[in-house]
Design a protein around this motif. Structure first.
Motif, mmCIF file in Angstrom:
data_model
loop_
_atom_site.group_PDB
_atom_site.id
_atom_site.type_symbol
_atom_site.label_atom_id
_atom_site.label_comp_id
_atom_site.label_asym_id
_atom_site.label_seq_id
_atom_site.Cartn_x
_atom_site.Cartn_y
_atom_site.Cartn_z
ATOM 1 N N ALA A 266 15.410 -0.565 -1.504
ATOM 2 C CA ALA A 266 14.734 -0.457 -0.217
ATOM 3 C C ALA A 266 14.234 0.974 -0.041
ATOM 4 C CB ALA A 266 15.695 -0.817 0.915
ATOM 5 N N GLY A 267 13.047 1.126 0.510
ATOM 6 C CA GLY A 267 12.504 2.470 0.709
ATOM 7 C C GLY A 267 11.039 2.430 1.084
ATOM 8 N N GLY B 267 0.834 -1.195 0.000
ATOM 9 C CA GLY B 267 0.000 0.000 0.000
ATOM 10 C C GLY B 267 0.865 1.240 0.000
ATOM 11 N N LEU B 268 0.252 2.368 -0.242
ATOM 12 C CA LEU B 268 0.969 3.631 -0.269
ATOM 13 C C LEU B 268 1.566 3.918 1.106
ATOM 14 C CD1 LEU B 268 1.408 5.826 -2.435
ATOM 15 C CD2 LEU B 268 -0.464 7.103 -1.378
ATOM 16 N N GLY B 269 2.865 4.215 1.128
ATOM 17 C CA GLY B 269 3.548 4.513 2.388
ATOM 18 C C GLY B 269 4.177 3.320 3.057
ATOM 19 N N ASP B 270 3.964 2.118 2.511
ATOM 20 C CA ASP B 270 4.578 0.916 3.110
ATOM 21 C C ASP B 270 6.087 0.927 2.919
ATOM 22 O OD1 ASP B 270 2.121 0.067 3.867
ATOM 23 O OD2 ASP B 270 1.971 -1.587 2.420
ATOM 24 N N SER B 271 6.811 0.444 3.917
ATOM 25 C CA SER B 271 8.262 0.276 3.806
ATOM 26 C C SER B 271 8.558 -1.076 3.187
ATOM 27 C CB SER B 271 8.929 0.374 5.183
ATOM 28 O OG SER B 271 8.751 1.662 5.739
ATOM 29 N N VAL B 272 9.460 -1.106 2.227
ATOM 30 C CA VAL B 272 9.808 -2.354 1.536
ATOM 31 C C VAL B 272 11.320 -2.502 1.478
ATOM 32 C CG1 VAL B 272 7.709 -2.386 0.137
ATOM 33 C CG2 VAL B 272 9.731 -1.198 -0.711
ATOM 34 N N SER B 273 11.773 -3.723 1.314
ATOM 35 C CA SER B 273 13.187 -4.013 1.117
ATOM 36 C C SER B 273 13.436 -4.281 -0.361
ATOM 37 C CB SER B 273 13.607 -5.232 1.946
ATOM 38 O OG SER B 273 13.324 -5.039 3.318
ATOM 39 N N GLY C 107 13.811 -6.317 -3.408
ATOM 40 C CA GLY C 107 13.326 -7.656 -3.713
ATOM 41 C C GLY C 107 11.949 -7.955 -3.156
ATOM 42 N N SER C 108 11.362 -7.025 -2.399
ATOM 43 C CA SER C 108 10.011 -7.257 -1.859
ATOM 44 C C SER C 108 8.986 -7.256 -2.995
ATOM 45 C CB SER C 108 9.650 -6.172 -0.850
ATOM 46 O OG SER C 108 10.481 -6.223 0.283
ATOM 47 N N PRO C 109 7.972 -8.135 -2.934
ATOM 48 C CA PRO C 109 6.954 -8.166 -3.996
ATOM 49 C C PRO C 109 6.064 -6.939 -3.942
ATOM 50 C CG PRO C 109 6.379 -9.686 -2.233
ATOM 51 C CD PRO C 109 7.750 -9.183 -1.923
ATOM 52 N N LEU C 110 5.781 -6.389 -5.119
ATOM 53 C CA LEU C 110 4.896 -5.237 -5.225
ATOM 54 C C LEU C 110 3.539 -5.641 -5.805
ATOM 55 C CD1 LEU C 110 7.438 -2.577 -6.588
ATOM 56 C CD2 LEU C 110 6.731 -2.965 -4.216
ATOM 57 N N VAL C 111 3.545 -6.251 -6.985
ATOM 58 C CA VAL C 111 2.305 -6.738 -7.603
ATOM 59 C C VAL C 111 2.610 -8.073 -8.290
ATOM 60 C CG1 VAL C 111 1.419 -4.394 -7.972
ATOM 61 C CG2 VAL C 111 2.656 -5.569 -9.806
#
Length: 382
Positions: free
Chosen positions: A204-205, A107-113, A115-119
């Protein structure tokens, strides 16, 4: 004899009386131990500048900001600007191939690393590329088996060297086709046999934009699904008139103000030539607390070293015991230093004397240090 004895006794009595009187006078004139101690403490404290024992981190938490001294003068510019992500800090993520979106993982604003799945996308092209890779793998296996067979037959004298060479060449071609098919599958996000492809974050971000929804069909012309940015990598971006290009230099310091009067210092890192609209883009690296991307700024840039008096925010000057003073940041805290002020203009005030330019002083929130100083003095007085 009687008379002489009388005079001797009278003199002794007088001497004793004088001695007692002198001792009493000395005792009465000697200060009491408590009074002497207080007087000594008072004399030791005279001449010391007032210090608020507060670390920079504690001061920042309380709402006190640090600012550097600048020179006023004709090269001072006021520029509108914003906080933006630095180059390379934001990644626009595209799906590697067209297809239908089956799931959005973030979702909008989620922190991801990284390689994290988006869609997740289901793509016929992905299924086809996986089938080609599987077929190429089967062909390569068959070619390797043929080479092993012909080598045994050659050793037994049943086939010629030419036949073995041809079989080995066909095996190398099958291996090359397999590598190409696997590379194509990798470029498509490694889809499964059913064509499902997971689009992953390259960095990551924080997710700053979602452009896909379940059921949406992505076409080759519009494959973007999300954007991810590193919130710690931002810069200050300002728009200046063309005349500013001759005044601003890389390394110039600036003081900017966010909405809500929060101060942000920075150093100019890049100056672009005037664009088609006649605007010069000035980029700066922020110091200290990093404001969020998208914040609107109003900046004051001092181009070059300048020759005028030092100028500081009006809030930085506080009246202490009737004397204009600023709070200079030191290792032990903030020391109140008397200054001589000059003209006031547009929320800033000149410092005629009292500072040498190397200091960093309290800007917004300096009144909090004054209140803390008064509180400490009141407690010391009791």
């Amino acid at each position: 004899m009687q008379s002489q004895k009388h005079w001797l006794m009278t003199g002794a009595a007088v001497f004793a009386a004088l001695g007692v009187g002198f001792g009493a006078a000395q005792l009465m004139n000697r200060p009491a131990p408590e009074a002497a101690h207080a007087e000594e403490a008072h004399s030791d404290g005279e001449g010391e500048a007032a210090v608020v024992a507060l670390s920079p981190a504690e001061a920042a938490e309380a709402g006190v900001t640090l600012v550097a001294l600048q020179r006023g003068g004709g090269s001072e510019l006021k520029l509108p600007g914003r906080v933006d992500f630095a180059p390379g800090a934001e990644a626009a993520v595209d799906a590697p191939l067209g297809g239908a979106v089956t799931r959005v993982h973030v979702g909008l604003g989620d922190s991801v690393s990284a390689g994290s799945p988006l869609v997740t996308v289901r793509s016929p092209d992905g299924a086809a590329s996986r089938a080609e890779a599987d077929a190429a793998s089967a062909s390569a296996d068959a070619a390797r088996a043929a080479v092993d067979r012909d080598r045994r037959l050659f050793d037994q004298g049943w086939v010629s060297q030419a036949r073995l060479d041809i079989t080995a060449a066909e095996a190398r071609r099958a291996e090359a086709q397999l590598r190409a098919a696997r590379a194509r599958v990798g470029a498509f996000g490694t889809p499964g046999s059913d064509g499902l492809t997971v689009v992953r974050s390259p960095i990551a971000g924080v997710v700053t934009r979602i452009s896909a929804a379940p059921g949406q069909v992505l076409h080759e012309e519009a494959l973007q699904v999300a954007a991810v940015a590193d919130p710690g990598r931002v810069e200050l971006v300002f728009e200046a008139p063309p005349s500013a290009a001759a005044l601003i230099r890389i390394g110039d310091r600036l003081e900017s103000t966010l909405a809500g009067s929060s101060a942000v210092s920075g150093v100019v890192t890049a100056i672009a030539p005037a664009n088609e609209a006649g605007v010069v883009i000035v980029r700066a690296r922020p110091d200290g607390t990093v404001p969020p991307a998208g914040s609107v700024l109003s900046a004051r840039i001092t181009a070059g070293a300048g020759t005028g008096a030092f100028v500081v925010p009006l809030d930085a000057v506080q009246t202490i015991e009737g004397v204009p003073s600023v709070f200079v940041a030191e290792a032990s805290g903030f020391r109140a230093r008397p200054v001589v002020t000059g003209r006031t203009s547009d929320g800033r005030i000149e410092i005629v004397s009292g500072l040498d330019g190397s200091e960093r002083i309290a800007g917004a929130g300096a009144f909090l240090l004054k209140a803390e100083l008064a509180k400490g003095e009141a407690e010391h007085g009791h």
